[in-house]
Scaffold this motif. Sequence first.
Motif, PDB file in Angstrom:
ATOM      1  N   ALA A 118      36.763 -10.878 -15.251  1.00 28.55           N
ATOM      2  CA  ALA A 118      37.959 -11.000 -14.422  1.00 28.55           C
ATOM      3  C   ALA A 118      38.139  -9.784 -13.532  1.00 28.55           C
ATOM      4  CB  ALA A 118      39.190 -11.193 -15.304  1.00 28.55           C
ATOM      5  N   GLY A 119      37.809  -8.602 -14.033  1.00 31.07           N
ATOM      6  CA  GLY A 119      37.995  -7.378 -13.276  1.00 31.07           C
ATOM      7  C   GLY A 119      36.802  -6.961 -12.444  1.00 31.07           C
ATOM      8  N   TYR A 120      35.792  -7.809 -12.370  1.00 36.03           N
ATOM      9  CA  TYR A 120      34.544  -7.421 -11.719  1.00 36.03           C
ATOM     10  C   TYR A 120      34.498  -7.651 -10.204  1.00 36.03           C
ATOM     11  CZ  TYR A 120      29.500  -7.063 -10.882  1.00 36.03           C
ATOM     12  OH  TYR A 120      28.274  -6.712 -10.397  1.00 36.03           O
ATOM     13  N   PRO A 121      34.857  -8.831  -9.687  1.00 38.38           N
ATOM     14  CA  PRO A 121      34.497  -9.157  -8.296  1.00 38.38           C
ATOM     15  C   PRO A 121      35.047  -8.224  -7.233  1.00 38.38           C
ATOM     16  CG  PRO A 121      35.239 -11.110  -9.480  1.00 38.38           C
ATOM     17  CD  PRO A 121      35.543  -9.952 -10.358  1.00 38.38           C
ATOM     18  N   VAL A 122      36.348  -7.979  -7.213  1.00 37.38           N
ATOM     19  CA  VAL A 122      36.940  -7.173  -6.146  1.00 37.38           C
ATOM     20  C   VAL A 122      36.395  -5.752  -6.157  1.00 37.38           C
ATOM     21  CG1 VAL A 122      39.072  -6.102  -5.327  1.00 37.38           C
ATOM     22  CG2 VAL A 122      39.049  -8.529  -5.918  1.00 37.38           C
ATOM     23  N   ALA A 123      36.360  -5.145  -7.340  1.00 38.00           N
ATOM     24  CA  ALA A 123      35.935  -3.751  -7.445  1.00 38.00           C
ATOM     25  C   ALA A 123      34.479  -3.575  -7.032  1.00 38.00           C
ATOM     26  CB  ALA A 123      36.149  -3.238  -8.869  1.00 38.00           C
ATOM     27  N   TYR A 124      33.608  -4.407  -7.568  1.00 39.59           N
ATOM     28  CA  TYR A 124      32.183  -4.215  -7.297  1.00 39.59           C
ATOM     29  C   TYR A 124      31.784  -4.714  -5.914  1.00 39.59           C
ATOM     30  CZ  TYR A 124      31.099  -2.195 -11.774  1.00 39.59           C
ATOM     31  OH  TYR A 124      31.040  -1.329 -12.845  1.00 39.59           O
ATOM     32  N   LEU A 125      32.464  -5.732  -5.402  1.00 38.59           N
ATOM     33  CA  LEU A 125      32.188  -6.149  -4.033  1.00 38.59           C
ATOM     34  C   LEU A 125      32.607  -5.049  -3.058  1.00 38.59           C
ATOM     35  CD1 LEU A 125      31.160  -8.410  -2.203  1.00 38.59           C
ATOM     36  CD2 LEU A 125      33.522  -9.272  -2.091  1.00 38.59           C
ATOM     37  N   THR A 126      33.740  -4.411  -3.314  1.00 42.10           N
ATOM     38  CA  THR A 126      34.180  -3.302  -2.470  1.00 42.10           C
ATOM     39  C   THR A 126      33.174  -2.157  -2.500  1.00 42.10           C
ATOM     40  OG1 THR A 126      36.504  -3.864  -2.827  1.00 42.10           O
ATOM     41  CG2 THR A 126      36.024  -1.631  -2.065  1.00 42.10           C
ATOM     42  N   ALA A 127      32.716  -1.815  -3.704  1.00 41.79           N
ATOM     43  CA  ALA A 127      31.739  -0.735  -3.837  1.00 41.79           C
ATOM     44  C   ALA A 127      30.440  -1.085  -3.106  1.00 41.79           C
ATOM     45  CB  ALA A 127      31.460  -0.456  -5.313  1.00 41.79           C
ATOM     46  N   TYR A 128      30.005  -2.328  -3.237  1.00 45.68           N
ATOM     47  CA  TYR A 128      28.749  -2.749  -2.617  1.00 45.68           C
ATOM     48  C   TYR A 128      28.851  -2.703  -1.096  1.00 45.68           C
ATOM     49  CZ  TYR A 128      24.583  -5.503  -1.574  1.00 45.68           C
ATOM     50  OH  TYR A 128      23.367  -5.924  -1.082  1.00 45.68           O
TER      51      TYR A 128
END
Length: 326
Positions: A118-128
């Motif tokens: 649940a906490g993965y998409p926004v954070a890691y897409l932003t980092a990528y």
Amino acid sequence: MRALVVEELKADYAGCVVKDIPTPEPGPGQVRIRVRAAAVNFPDLMQTRGEHQHKPEVPFVGGLELAGEIDKLGPGVTSFVVGEAVVCGGRGGFAEFALVPVEGLRRKPANLTFGQAAGYPVAYLTAYVALKRCADAQPDEWVLVHGAAGGVGLAAVDYAKLLGCKVIAASASDEKLAVIAAEYDVDATVNVTGGFRERVKEITGGRGADVIYDPVGGDVFDESVRCIAFGGRLLSIGFTSGRLPVMPVNIALIKGISLMGVRAGEYGRQFPRKGRENNEAIWKMAEDGLVKPRVDAEYPLSEWRAAFETLAQRKVVGKTIIRPDL
């Protein structure tokens, strides 16, 4: 079903209440998710006050990222089956059930918990998007990550290490920095309290950071432009400090630096093919076990206020999760 409903836009979450509302029925192209975990993000807090650029019409159920199991398929949906574990974004995660369009679904990687997913998409897409697409960060470059204990910052720490960069994790808390150093093998840490320019210069041998990842803004941004390397890339992710900074053009001229604004979702809307590639890349990293999304704490829906306060008071290292199924 029980849901956290924003009935009025007020300060201190005064317009929010947990109440029973009708369980929604999926229409064509929709699925109903039994929510197992919903991540808490700063936009969720801002939307309760009407301070985010996206302003849903009240009343509404917040929760922009969620993971759970498919409970019911709408007419015409054949690409998923009831019971599958999935992840999606949108709105409505702070409830026992949520309706989402089928095109927004992704199967949950088996090696991630519901909370991690649940906490993965926004954070890691932003980092990528920030580090790969915008800054094109290279192995052995120095990457200074501000707000390193937050979900978006910690994802940048994690991904920058995967790229082979030398990472400086920055925060105003020694306790949080100790957790990051122990779990993410960063190359250096910096407590930004009282200033950090000289410490960053010392760590980098006088050169300064090649890439600076800044979700904080304000004073942190101001000092960052003074410890960035010649030709460096300053990534503006957000303004959690509350103050919009201004770039001194004379410093940009002298140092030859680039200022890049990063909105990962908008990047994908402007460049759809690259947007699809970005999503495929981050989920492959998760499926291959190459990254370490961190859940700091999980709360039942009845304790939503305590969950919100972990972000508002900067207490979290990683992501805070609300569990409507508890």
